[in-house]
Scaffold this active site. Structure first.
Site, PDB file in Angstrom:
ATOM      1  N   THR A  60       0.892  -1.138   0.000  1.00  0.00           N
ATOM      2  CA  THR A  60       0.000   0.000   0.000  1.00  0.00           C
ATOM      3  C   THR A  60       0.935   1.193   0.000  1.00  0.00           C
ATOM      4  O   THR A  60       2.033   1.076   0.521  1.00  0.00           O
ATOM      5  CB  THR A  60      -0.797   0.035   1.318  1.00  0.00           C
ATOM      6  OG1 THR A  60      -1.389  -1.237   1.516  1.00  0.00           O
ATOM      7  CG2 THR A  60      -1.864   1.090   1.315  1.00  0.00           C
ATOM      8  N   GLY A  99      -9.071  -4.998   0.797  1.00  0.00           N
ATOM      9  CA  GLY A  99      -8.084  -5.139   1.866  1.00  0.00           C
ATOM     10  C   GLY A  99      -8.274  -4.120   2.973  1.00  0.00           C
ATOM     11  O   GLY A  99      -9.376  -3.606   3.197  1.00  0.00           O
ATOM     12  N   THR A 108       0.825  -1.092   6.322  1.00  0.00           N
ATOM     13  CA  THR A 108       0.973  -1.779   5.038  1.00  0.00           C
ATOM     14  C   THR A 108       1.340  -3.237   5.299  1.00  0.00           C
ATOM     15  O   THR A 108       2.074  -3.532   6.247  1.00  0.00           O
ATOM     16  CB  THR A 108       2.029  -1.113   4.136  1.00  0.00           C
ATOM     17  OG1 THR A 108       2.266  -1.936   2.989  1.00  0.00           O
ATOM     18  CG2 THR A 108       3.354  -0.898   4.855  1.00  0.00           C
ATOM     19  N   GLY A 109       0.821  -4.120   4.462  1.00  0.00           N
ATOM     20  CA  GLY A 109       1.080  -5.551   4.621  1.00  0.00           C
ATOM     21  C   GLY A 109      -0.124  -6.313   4.106  1.00  0.00           C
ATOM     22  O   GLY A 109      -0.940  -5.769   3.353  1.00  0.00           O
ATOM     23  N   GLY A 133      -3.587  -7.337   3.869  1.00  0.00           N
ATOM     24  CA  GLY A 133      -4.727  -6.605   4.383  1.00  0.00           C
ATOM     25  C   GLY A 133      -5.594  -7.378   5.358  1.00  0.00           C
ATOM     26  O   GLY A 133      -6.116  -6.823   6.328  1.00  0.00           O
TER      27      GLY A 133
END
Ligand code: GLY
Length: 299
Positions: A181, A211, A231-232, A234
Site C-alpha cells: 500500500t 483489503g 501496510t502488509g 490486508g
C-alpha cells in the site's frame, strides 16, 4: 510545533525506491508551506506515489489472479472527522482523488461500479491502467507458485482451494506476492493530523476482494492524538485493526515507536507488516520487513 510528513511505498516494495517516498514527503511539506491543510498535504503525497508506477497503487497496481483485472482502494482521514474511502474501483488514474470527492457526499465509502460512475459524474475521466512489467512478472510468479503448491510467499492461500473459488470470467488454468500500500501521515504546524492510503491490493486476490487500505481503523486512523497508516497483508491487518490499535497506544501516552512496537510484537512473523505513526511527540516507522520510507520535518 514542527511539521512532520512520513510516507511509505509498501511492505514488499524495494528499498531502492525510497527516492519516490522522499519525493512524496517533499510534495506534502510544500503543500503545508503553501498554507494547505494536513489532509490536502497527505492527499498530495499519496497522489504522487500513485503516479510513480513502481509502487502497488494507482499506475503501479498489481493484477488480480486472472492476470487482466485491477481493482484499487484508497482512503483519507483527519483529526477533524473528515473520512472518505473508495474500494474495488477501476478505470480511475488517481483513486485518492476520487476518495477526496467522496468527502463532499453524505457517505464515507463508495465501492465498485457505483464509485466508478460517481467518478464520471464528478468529471474524473476514464483511465485504463496498463499493467507494468513488475505487475506482469509478479502475476506470472504467483500463478506458477499457486500451480506448484508453493505457498511460502502467500501463506494466506495455503489452506484454500483457489480453483474452486475462481470468480473471474477467464479460465483458471490460464493463470501462478504483493501486499503493498502507499501511505502518508502528516502533522501540520498547528498539531493537526491527517493520513491517506492507496493500493492495488494484495496479490493473489479474487475479484471483489477488499483489503485494509480503505477500512478505517485497519489500514489507517487519525485523531487528536496522532495519525497512523499500515501496510502488509490486508486481511491480517484488518483482523487486528492495526491502525486503531497503534492509535490507542498513542492516546494512552505511548510514544509512536513504543505504540508501533507493541502492535508489531503481536503480529505473526510470517505476515509482512509496516506501520507509520506520528503523534505530538514526533514520528516513527516500524516494520518486520524492509520498507521504503520518506520523511520531512521542518519548523
Ligand atoms: N495492504 C494492502 C492490501 O492488503 O490490500
Amino acid at each position: 510545533m514542527n511539521a512532520i510528513v512520513l510516507t511509505h511505498g509498501g511492505a514488499s516494495a524495494r528499498m531502492e525506491w525510497a527516492d519516490g517516498c522522499d519525493a512524496a514527503a517533499h510534495v506534502a511539506m510544500q503543500a503545508l508551506d503553501a498554507g494547505r491543510t494536513a489532509l490536502e498535504a497527505a492527499v498530495a503525497a499519496v497522489n504522487l506515489l500513485e503516479g510513480d508506477g513502481r509502487f502497488n497503487a494507482g499506475k503501479g497496481s498489481v493484477l488480480r489472479m486472472d492476470g487482466v483485472s485491477m481493482e484499487m482502494d484508497a482512503a483519507l482521514m483527519d483529526d477533524a472527522g473528515h473520512l472518505a474511502a473508495v474500494a474495488g474501483i477501476r478505470d480511475v488514474e488517481h483513486p485518492i482523488l476520487l476518495a477526496r470527492e467522496v468527502l463532499s457526499t453524505p457517505h464515507c465509502m463508495l465501492a465498485g461500479e457505483g464509485a466508478v460512475a460517481f467518478a464520471r459524474k464528478r468529471g474524473i475521466p476514464e483511465y485504463r491502467h496498463q499493467p507494468g512489467p513488475r505487475a506482469r512478472e509478479l502475476h506470472r510468479q504467483i500463478m506458477r507458485e499457486l500451480a506448484e503448491g508453493d505457498f511460502s510467499d502467500m501463506p494466506q492461500w495455503a489452506e484454500q482451494d483457489w480453483r474452486r473459488d475462481w470468480n473471474f470470467l477467464t479460465d483458471p488454468e490460464l493463470a501462478a506476492g504483493a501486499c503493498d500500500t502507499v501511505g502518508a501521515v502528516v502533522r501540520d504546524r498547528h498539531g493537526h493530523f491527517a493520513v491517506a492510503t492507496s493500493t492495488g491490493g494484495a496479490a493473489p486476490m479474487l475479484r471483489g476482494r477488499i483489503g485494509d487500505a480503505p477500512l478505517v481503523g485497519c489500514g489507517f486512523f487519525a485523531g487528536p492524538h496522532g495519525g497512523v497508516v499500515a501496510t502488509g497483508i490486508g486481511e491480517e491487518i484488518t483482523r487486528r485493526m492495526v491502525a486503531r490499535s497503534v492509535y490507542e497506544g498513542l492516546a494512552a501516552g505511548l510514544d509512536p515507536e513504543s505504540a508501533c512496537r507493541r502492535v508489531l510484537a503481536d503480529f505473526p512473523e510470517a505476515w509482512d507488516l509496516g506501520i507509520l505513526a506520528v503523534s505530538a511527540q514526533g514520528g516513527a516507522h516500524l516494520a518486520n520487513r524492509t520498507l521504503p520510507v520518506g520523511r520531512e520535518e521542518r519548523p
